[in-house]
Design an enzyme around this catalytic site. Structure first.
Site, PDB file in Angstrom:
ATOM      1  N   ASP A  71       0.857  -1.178   0.000  1.00 45.64           N
ATOM      2  CA  ASP A  71       0.000   0.000   0.000  1.00 45.64           C
ATOM      3  C   ASP A  71       0.897   1.233   0.000  1.00 45.64           C
ATOM      4  O   ASP A  71       2.099   1.144   0.300  1.00 45.64           O
ATOM      5  CB  ASP A  71      -0.914   0.007   1.238  1.00 45.64           C
ATOM      6  CG  ASP A  71      -2.222   0.759   0.973  1.00 45.64           C
ATOM      7  OD1 ASP A  71      -3.277   0.099   0.950  1.00 45.64           O
ATOM      8  OD2 ASP A  71      -2.181   1.988   0.770  1.00 45.64           O
ATOM      9  N   ASP A 105       3.697   2.540  -4.570  1.00 46.92           N
ATOM     10  CA  ASP A 105       2.589   3.081  -5.363  1.00 46.92           C
ATOM     11  C   ASP A 105       2.339   2.140  -6.533  1.00 46.92           C
ATOM     12  O   ASP A 105       3.278   1.776  -7.252  1.00 46.92           O
ATOM     13  CB  ASP A 105       2.974   4.478  -5.866  1.00 46.92           C
ATOM     14  CG  ASP A 105       1.821   5.232  -6.501  1.00 46.92           C
ATOM     15  OD1 ASP A 105       1.000   4.590  -7.195  1.00 46.92           O
ATOM     16  OD2 ASP A 105       1.761   6.460  -6.337  1.00 46.92           O
ATOM     17  N   LEU A 138      -6.324  -5.149  -5.041  1.00 42.13           N
ATOM     18  CA  LEU A 138      -7.390  -4.369  -4.419  1.00 42.13           C
ATOM     19  C   LEU A 138      -7.100  -2.877  -4.474  1.00 42.13           C
ATOM     20  O   LEU A 138      -7.954  -2.062  -4.130  1.00 42.13           O
ATOM     21  CB  LEU A 138      -7.554  -4.769  -2.947  1.00 42.13           C
ATOM     22  CG  LEU A 138      -7.799  -6.240  -2.630  1.00 42.13           C
ATOM     23  CD1 LEU A 138      -7.775  -6.457  -1.117  1.00 42.13           C
ATOM     24  CD2 LEU A 138      -9.133  -6.707  -3.213  1.00 42.13           C
ATOM     25  N   GLY A 183      -6.309   1.090  -5.319  1.00 38.46           N
ATOM     26  CA  GLY A 183      -6.966   2.102  -6.130  1.00 38.46           C
ATOM     27  C   GLY A 183      -8.035   2.833  -5.346  1.00 38.46           C
ATOM     28  O   GLY A 183      -8.345   2.478  -4.205  1.00 38.46           O
ATOM     29  N   SER A 192     -11.613   3.672  -4.107  1.00 42.68           N
ATOM     30  CA  SER A 192     -12.750   2.785  -3.898  1.00 42.68           C
ATOM     31  C   SER A 192     -14.091   3.497  -4.054  1.00 42.68           C
ATOM     32  O   SER A 192     -15.141   2.870  -3.880  1.00 42.68           O
ATOM     33  CB  SER A 192     -12.669   2.155  -2.498  1.00 42.68           C
ATOM     34  OG  SER A 192     -12.685   3.158  -1.504  1.00 42.68           O
ATOM     35  N   TYR A 228     -15.538   5.896 -11.684  1.00 37.63           N
ATOM     36  CA  TYR A 228     -15.072   4.746 -10.920  1.00 37.63           C
ATOM     37  C   TYR A 228     -15.543   3.443 -11.577  1.00 37.63           C
ATOM     38  O   TYR A 228     -14.770   2.494 -11.733  1.00 37.63           O
ATOM     39  CB  TYR A 228     -15.601   4.856  -9.491  1.00 37.63           C
ATOM     40  CG  TYR A 228     -15.448   3.609  -8.654  1.00 37.63           C
ATOM     41  CD1 TYR A 228     -14.207   3.222  -8.171  1.00 37.63           C
ATOM     42  CD2 TYR A 228     -16.555   2.821  -8.339  1.00 37.63           C
ATOM     43  CE1 TYR A 228     -14.066   2.086  -7.392  1.00 37.63           C
ATOM     44  CE2 TYR A 228     -16.425   1.684  -7.562  1.00 37.63           C
ATOM     45  CZ  TYR A 228     -15.178   1.314  -7.094  1.00 37.63           C
ATOM     46  OH  TYR A 228     -15.044   0.175  -6.328  1.00 37.63           O
ATOM     47  N   CYS A 263     -18.981  -5.156   0.793  1.00 37.42           N
ATOM     48  CA  CYS A 263     -18.195  -6.015   1.680  1.00 37.42           C
ATOM     49  C   CYS A 263     -17.876  -5.278   2.975  1.00 37.42           C
ATOM     50  O   CYS A 263     -16.963  -4.448   3.029  1.00 37.42           O
ATOM     51  CB  CYS A 263     -16.914  -6.476   0.996  1.00 37.42           C
ATOM     52  SG  CYS A 263     -15.998  -7.705   1.960  1.00 37.42           S
TER      53      CYS A 263
END
Length: 267
Positions: free
Chosen positions: A31, A47, A67, A69, A71, A133, A163
């Site tokens: 991350d 990155d 995962l 990016g 959200s 998005y 989720c």
């Protein structure tokens, strides 16, 4: 086995870390936010748009769970750089280092303007994104398809619903993906060969998204949001499937709040 998880500091990544832990497995957490690695984990601060950093992060990796990016909706320039270019960089780094399995976090917002009908929303539903998005998730699926067809990579795209530890409103009685089921879906996806687009949803009584393709790759959900229905309906009322946000796959993302004129100009 070593799995690289991008966006590991995010909501879904945080929920999955303990649920994907296995004897003989290493989770490499990546991350832009520094993370502290626990037992069976490695932490990388990088990155996803940095090709050299991503290629280095792939060293010794067997599979990638992407995962990383934004959200939620953002201005176009941010979506383009982080979500779209970032996915390209991740897939290209995987290709260059010989990683064969990639799981991509797509979203129901890739098909957000699809209307609710009497039948379940089918697998491989044609894109109808509801936001920039959502467009980035369509592009993510397209890139996954390209890297499968051209380079033989095994790619599964998860059109994730909602989720969270538990559903937060009555809409989520239909769209909820429990953290435990999310982990079950990821495990099935990591083992799946070929290219797949799968709905990320639990076995909810009110579900109106297909589970057929998920079950075809070995995903068997066990949780049902209905256990939370009484409390949520008492608070919010019984949902009307003909009205927003229940009438379209993308829910509130299809509303005017997300018109380009209403977006901020910052990152």
């Amino acid at each position: 086995m070593r799995i690289l998880m991008t966006g590991a500091a995010g909501g879904v990544g945080t929920l999955l870390r303990p649920r994907l832990a296995r004897e003989g497995r290493v989770l490499r957490l990546l991350d832009v936010v520094p993370l502290e690695a626990g037992p069976g984990e490695e932490a990388v601060t990088a990155d996803i748009t940095d090709p050299e950093a991503m290629e280095a992060a792939m060293d010794g990796v067997d599979a990638v769970l992407h995962l990383g990016g934004h959200s939620v909706e953002q201005p176009w320039a941010d979506i383009l750089q982080i979500n779209i270019n970032g996915t390209y960089v991740v897939l290209e780094a995987a290709r260059r280092t010989g990683v064969r399995h990639v799981v991509l976090a797509s979203s129901n917002h890739a098909v957000g303007f699809f209307p609710r009908g009497e039948d379940e929303a089918p697998d491989y539903l044609f894109p109808r994104p509801d936001t920039f998005y959502g467009v980035s998730k369509v592009t993510k699926e397209a890139l996954g398809s390209l890297y499968h067809d051209r380079y033989g990579m095994h790619v599964t795209c998860l059109r994730i619903g909602s989720c969270f530890e538990r559903p937060r409103d009555v809409r989520m009685l239909s769209t909820w993906l429990s953290p435990d089921d999310c982990a079950r879906l990821v495990e099935a996806s990591l083992a799946a060969g070929g290219f797949h687009v799968v709905w990320g949803v639990s076995a909810n009584t009110r579900r109106w998204w297909s589970l057929e393709e998920g079950r075809a790759i070995g995903y068997e959900p066990k949780d049902d949001a209905e256990m939370y229905a009484d409390k949520l309906i008492a608070e919010y009322g019984e949902p009307d499937p003909r009205e927003s946000p229940h009438s379209l796959v993308g829910g509130a993302f299809c509303g005017p709040r997300y018109d380009v004129e209403n977006l901020t100009t910052g990152g």
